[in-house]
Write a protein that holds these residues in place. Structure first.
Motif, mmCIF file in Angstrom:
data_model
loop_
_atom_site.group_PDB
_atom_site.id
_atom_site.type_symbol
_atom_site.label_atom_id
_atom_site.label_comp_id
_atom_site.label_asym_id
_atom_site.label_seq_id
_atom_site.Cartn_x
_atom_site.Cartn_y
_atom_site.Cartn_z
ATOM 1 N N ALA A 101 0.984 -1.737 -0.165
ATOM 2 C CA ALA A 101 -0.004 0.093 -0.226
ATOM 3 C C ALA A 101 0.545 0.884 -0.177
ATOM 4 N N LEU A 102 1.925 1.191 0.670
ATOM 5 C CA LEU A 102 3.106 2.135 1.118
ATOM 6 C C LEU A 102 3.701 2.397 -0.353
ATOM 7 N N SER A 103 3.950 1.731 -1.353
ATOM 8 C CA SER A 103 4.398 1.787 -2.409
ATOM 9 C C SER A 103 3.313 1.988 -3.557
ATOM 10 N N GLY A 104 1.993 1.915 -3.518
ATOM 11 C CA GLY A 104 1.125 3.576 -4.470
ATOM 12 C C GLY A 104 1.717 2.572 -6.068
ATOM 13 N N CYS A 105 1.542 1.320 -6.000
ATOM 14 C CA CYS A 105 2.203 0.367 -7.446
ATOM 15 C C CYS A 105 1.544 -0.563 -7.250
ATOM 16 N N THR A 106 1.922 -1.246 -8.275
ATOM 17 C CA THR A 106 1.791 -2.976 -9.009
ATOM 18 C C THR A 106 2.782 -3.501 -8.746
ATOM 19 N N ALA A 107 2.843 -5.210 -7.448
ATOM 20 C CA ALA A 107 4.173 -5.279 -7.415
ATOM 21 C C ALA A 107 4.746 -6.217 -8.513
ATOM 22 N N ALA A 108 5.444 -4.659 -9.782
ATOM 23 C CA ALA A 108 5.732 -6.734 -10.695
ATOM 24 C C ALA A 108 7.313 -6.481 -10.791
ATOM 25 N N PRO A 109 8.176 -6.937 -11.282
ATOM 26 C CA PRO A 109 9.408 -7.389 -11.304
ATOM 27 C C PRO A 109 9.793 -6.240 -12.375
ATOM 28 N N VAL A 110 11.066 -5.784 -12.040
ATOM 29 C CA VAL A 110 11.874 -4.354 -11.893
ATOM 30 C C VAL A 110 12.466 -4.723 -13.120
ATOM 31 N N PRO A 111 12.436 -3.994 -14.306
ATOM 32 C CA PRO A 111 12.930 -4.485 -15.491
ATOM 33 C C PRO A 111 14.435 -4.117 -15.289
ATOM 34 N N ALA A 112 15.204 -4.935 -16.375
ATOM 35 C CA ALA A 112 16.894 -4.174 -16.042
ATOM 36 C C ALA A 112 17.168 -3.273 -17.199
ATOM 37 N N PRO A 113 17.470 -2.491 -17.313
ATOM 38 C CA PRO A 113 18.297 -1.022 -18.187
ATOM 39 C C PRO A 113 19.188 -1.935 -18.951
ATOM 40 N N GLN A 114 18.838 -1.210 -20.065
ATOM 41 C CA GLN A 114 19.632 -1.271 -21.152
ATOM 42 C C GLN A 114 20.492 -0.399 -21.537
ATOM 43 N N PRO A 115 22.235 -0.141 -21.157
ATOM 44 C CA PRO A 115 22.716 1.031 -22.195
ATOM 45 C C PRO A 115 22.744 1.258 -23.531
ATOM 46 N N LEU A 116 22.662 2.082 -24.289
ATOM 47 C CA LEU A 116 22.164 2.410 -25.425
ATOM 48 C C LEU A 116 23.601 2.892 -26.498
ATOM 49 N N GLY A 117 24.609 3.127 -25.399
ATOM 50 C CA GLY A 117 25.867 3.032 -26.222
ATOM 51 C C GLY A 117 27.188 3.632 -25.512
ATOM 52 N N PRO A 118 27.889 3.963 -25.657
ATOM 53 C CA PRO A 118 29.149 4.647 -24.701
ATOM 54 C C PRO A 118 29.059 6.354 -24.485
ATOM 55 N N ASP A 119 27.469 6.774 -25.798
ATOM 56 C CA ASP A 119 27.568 7.820 -25.464
ATOM 57 C C ASP A 119 27.195 9.325 -24.192
ATOM 58 N N ARG A 120 27.154 10.576 -23.907
ATOM 59 C CA ARG A 120 26.487 11.146 -23.538
ATOM 60 C C ARG A 120 25.677 11.976 -23.620
ATOM 61 N N THR B 201 -3.375 5.423 -19.959
ATOM 62 C CA THR B 201 -3.904 6.475 -20.106
ATOM 63 C C THR B 201 -5.507 7.283 -19.316
ATOM 64 N N ASP B 202 -6.211 5.377 -19.194
ATOM 65 C CA ASP B 202 -7.481 6.135 -18.064
ATOM 66 C C ASP B 202 -7.186 6.117 -16.663
ATOM 67 N N GLY B 203 -5.634 6.116 -15.905
ATOM 68 C CA GLY B 203 -5.460 6.570 -15.089
ATOM 69 C C GLY B 203 -4.692 4.826 -14.104
ATOM 70 N N SER B 204 -5.716 3.778 -14.620
ATOM 71 C CA SER B 204 -4.932 2.268 -14.738
ATOM 72 C C SER B 204 -3.807 1.603 -14.859
ATOM 73 N N ARG B 205 -3.313 0.617 -13.802
ATOM 74 C CA ARG B 205 -2.259 -0.223 -13.943
ATOM 75 C C ARG B 205 -1.090 0.793 -13.616
ATOM 76 N N PHE B 206 -1.056 1.189 -12.757
ATOM 77 C CA PHE B 206 0.275 2.255 -12.303
ATOM 78 C C PHE B 206 1.493 1.447 -12.134
ATOM 79 N N GLN B 207 2.595 2.056 -12.864
ATOM 80 C CA GLN B 207 3.872 1.155 -12.306
ATOM 81 C C GLN B 207 5.310 1.967 -11.859
ATOM 82 N N VAL B 208 5.680 1.842 -11.217
ATOM 83 C CA VAL B 208 6.922 1.984 -11.247
ATOM 84 C C VAL B 208 8.279 0.879 -11.497
ATOM 85 N N LEU B 209 8.618 1.916 -12.557
ATOM 86 C CA LEU B 209 9.709 0.859 -13.838
ATOM 87 C C LEU B 209 11.077 0.931 -12.903
ATOM 88 N N ARG B 210 11.604 1.995 -12.441
ATOM 89 C CA ARG B 210 13.044 2.426 -12.070
ATOM 90 C C ARG B 210 13.023 3.721 -11.371
#
Length: 363
Positions: free
Chosen positions: A16-35, A322-331
């Protein structure tokens, strides 16, 4: 084995405190060495100035493929797009107080052609007010401390000063028209038609922000700011482009206006909750209650940064339907989204300008 009741209650309380769906956290992938700096997503590409290569203009596909340096000119700043044509500025002088905040050259990359200089023109670096539409380029030029609204005719090379005040916002409208709001303080909106020598007044009401939606102009009033005086944003209205009285759509302060389909999406105040309102004002919905920054609408999802990007513990990358449902914290990250689709999103970190891609898992 029976799970103790206090463990069950503790888990429920944590969710309840998290305010989000308990879903696995995805692993991000770097797009390259650029800044990457000045990131924009356009026509399937992420464009940016590459800090790792003397700020040369670069683009890359969201999957990390097709990386391409578009110009060999260093100290490039992405300005905007006109269809498939990319506009960027070059800061010719690396040092010196006179040139620190001035773009000295305007360049473009047209389809099937190499990058080419369009004009030598002074553009305010921190507040470009830039919009390219057909044969006209609108920008803030002149003295970077007191920039003026200017227009460059690409056919003749002539530059005209439209107002001795800066462009606050420039928006493309129907039939090639450009809508401008100019001034150091909130001002009205005027329309510049292709080839016109003067503007057409559209709205006398001072606005904080506006968007063109079909045959109407949606705007956050700067005069009617209650109850969001702290954020400086006003109530949301819609007025027909053909003229007529504005209709109030939202009772609170509105910011970050975006139009998709029959809805206007916005935050209530600069750091407020996420809402949407029908273009006719018939319905308003709260989509997410919390601090929302940099929302990006992508299909049936809205991606955004929740909380302050300057505070690592409170800043999170999130999405909600867009209808306000299925909120997720991704990272948890000090970052903002620059590109997104239903099944993937790309973001840039605000600490070190690194690009990442993640694929959210369904809740």
């Amino acid at each position: 084995m029976i799970t103790p009741l206090w463990n069950v209650l503790g888990l429920a309380f944590a969710l309840a405190l998290s305010g989000c769906t308990a879903a696995p956290v995805p692993a991000p992938q770097p797009l390259g060495p650029d800044r990457a700096n000045y990131c924009r997503f356009h026509d399937g590409w992420i464009y940016y100035s590459n800090f790792s290569d003397q700020e040369r203009l670069t683009r890359i596909r969201p999957d990390g493929s097709g990386r391409e340096v578009l110009s060999d000119r260093p100290r490039a700043a992405l300005l905007g797009f006109d269809g498939e044509t990319v506009y960027f500025g070059v800061c010719r002088y690396e040092n010196g107080p006179k040139h620190d905040w001035t773009i000295d050259e305007l360049h473009r990359v047209a389809p099937g052609a190499p990058a080419a200089q369009v004009a030598e023109v002074a553009i305010a670096f921190l507040n470009p007010g830039f919009l390219a539409a057909g044969n006209s380029v609108f920008f803030n030029g002149g003295d970077p401390n007191q920039p003026a609204a200017m227009r460059l005719d690409l056919e003749t090379g002539r530059t005209d000063t439209l107002k001795n005040e800066p462009i606050r916002q420039a928006v493309r409208g129907p039939a090639g028209a450009v809508f401008l709001s100019c001034g150091t303080e909130p001002a009205g909106v005027e329309r510049w038609d292709p080839g016109a020598t003067g503007p057409v007044p559209v709205l006398d009401e001072p606005v904080q922000e506006f968007a063109v939606a079909g045959d109407g102009l949606c705007f956050a009033s700067a005069r009617d700011v209650a109850p969001s005086r702290k954020s400086g944003t006003g109530r949301l209205y819609r007025q027909p482009l053909a003229g007529g009285a504005p209709v109030r759509l939202d009772p609170g302060g509105s910011s970050s206006l975006q139009v998709a389909g029959d809805w206007i999406y916005y935050t209530q105040g600069g750091w407020g909750s996420l809402y949407r309102t029908r273009l006719d004002g018939s319905r308003t919905e709260l989509l997410h209650n919390g601090q929302v920054l940099w929302p990006v609408i992508a299909g049936d999802w809205i991606y955004f940064t929740r909380g302050s990007p300057l505070e690592a513990l409170s800043s999170k990358l999130c999405r909600v339907r867009t209808d306000g449902s299925r909120f997720q914290v991704l990272r948890k990250a000090r970052a903002r989204f620059v590109a997104a689709r239903d099944d993937w999103a790309c973001y840039v970190t605000v600490d070190d300008d690194n690009l990442f891609r993640l694929q959210p898992l369904e809740p």
